[in-house]
Motif scaffolding. Sequence first.
Motif, PDB file in Angstrom:
ATOM      1  N   GLN A 191       0.833  -1.211   0.000  1.00  0.00           N
ATOM      2  CA  GLN A 191       0.000   0.000   0.000  1.00  0.00           C
ATOM      3  C   GLN A 191       0.870   1.265   0.000  1.00  0.00           C
ATOM      4  O   GLN A 191       0.545   2.246  -0.668  1.00  0.00           O
ATOM      5  CB  GLN A 191      -0.944  -0.040   1.194  1.00  0.00           C
ATOM      6  N   ASP A 192       2.002   1.227   0.716  1.00  0.00           N
ATOM      7  CA  ASP A 192       2.943   2.355   0.700  1.00  0.00           C
ATOM      8  C   ASP A 192       3.538   2.537  -0.695  1.00  0.00           C
ATOM      9  O   ASP A 192       3.719   3.665  -1.160  1.00  0.00           O
ATOM     10  CB  ASP A 192       4.082   2.123   1.698  1.00  0.00           C
ATOM     11  N   ILE A 193       3.836   1.432  -1.346  1.00  0.00           N
ATOM     12  CA  ILE A 193       4.403   1.493  -2.693  1.00  0.00           C
ATOM     13  C   ILE A 193       3.377   2.060  -3.671  1.00  0.00           C
ATOM     14  O   ILE A 193       3.699   2.919  -4.497  1.00  0.00           O
ATOM     15  CB  ILE A 193       4.901   0.105  -3.139  1.00  0.00           C
ATOM     16  N   ASP A 194       2.131   1.610  -3.570  1.00  0.00           N
ATOM     17  CA  ASP A 194       1.071   2.128  -4.446  1.00  0.00           C
ATOM     18  C   ASP A 194       0.884   3.637  -4.275  1.00  0.00           C
ATOM     19  O   ASP A 194       0.670   4.355  -5.251  1.00  0.00           O
ATOM     20  CB  ASP A 194      -0.254   1.408  -4.186  1.00  0.00           C
ATOM     21  N   ARG A 195       0.959   4.127  -3.038  1.00  0.00           N
ATOM     22  CA  ARG A 195       0.830   5.574  -2.815  1.00  0.00           C
ATOM     23  C   ARG A 195       1.944   6.330  -3.536  1.00  0.00           C
ATOM     24  O   ARG A 195       1.713   7.358  -4.158  1.00  0.00           O
ATOM     25  CB  ARG A 195       0.841   5.890  -1.310  1.00  0.00           C
ATOM     26  N   TRP A 196       3.172   5.797  -3.463  1.00  0.00           N
ATOM     27  CA  TRP A 196       4.285   6.448  -4.147  1.00  0.00           C
ATOM     28  C   TRP A 196       4.108   6.383  -5.659  1.00  0.00           C
ATOM     29  O   TRP A 196       4.339   7.373  -6.354  1.00  0.00           O
ATOM     30  CB  TRP A 196       5.616   5.822  -3.716  1.00  0.00           C
ATOM     31  N   LEU A 197       3.691   5.231  -6.189  1.00  0.00           N
ATOM     32  CA  LEU A 197       3.490   5.090  -7.635  1.00  0.00           C
ATOM     33  C   LEU A 197       2.452   6.089  -8.145  1.00  0.00           C
ATOM     34  O   LEU A 197       2.598   6.671  -9.222  1.00  0.00           O
ATOM     35  CB  LEU A 197       3.060   3.665  -7.985  1.00  0.00           C
TER      36      LEU A 197
END
Length: 137
Positions: A20-26
Amino acid sequence: MKQHIISIETLGRSMYRIDQDIDRWLTKVNVPAGLCHLFIQHTSASLLITENADPDVHRDLETWMNSAVIDGDPRFRHDAEGPDDMSAHIRSVLTQTSLSVPVTENRLALGTWQGIYLWEHRSHPHRRKVLLTVLQS
């Protein structure tokens, strides 16, 4: 190509969901399509894609790993940081230190029941860093 480091504060041996943290950055950097490579910069923690719905899967994986790699095993010489030191290194070698996942519409293209987890193999809290590298198509 874009890069970013996420930092994860662990509380000790457990799995910590990070997709979920990665998706926010993407989404923030606008990556509509591409490939995201994740690399954990440590030798006593690992990355995995596993079940994201039933916590029994995580407990069962930990149960299996605890029986396969025992803390304080007298055969291990490396114990500079305690009885879980060498066992944590073995756990990370048996699992993965990097993953590559497709990106679609600013999100990791994971399956319905998949999540990406940092698996902390040490008993005590640590700050872990995961380097993300995205190649856009």
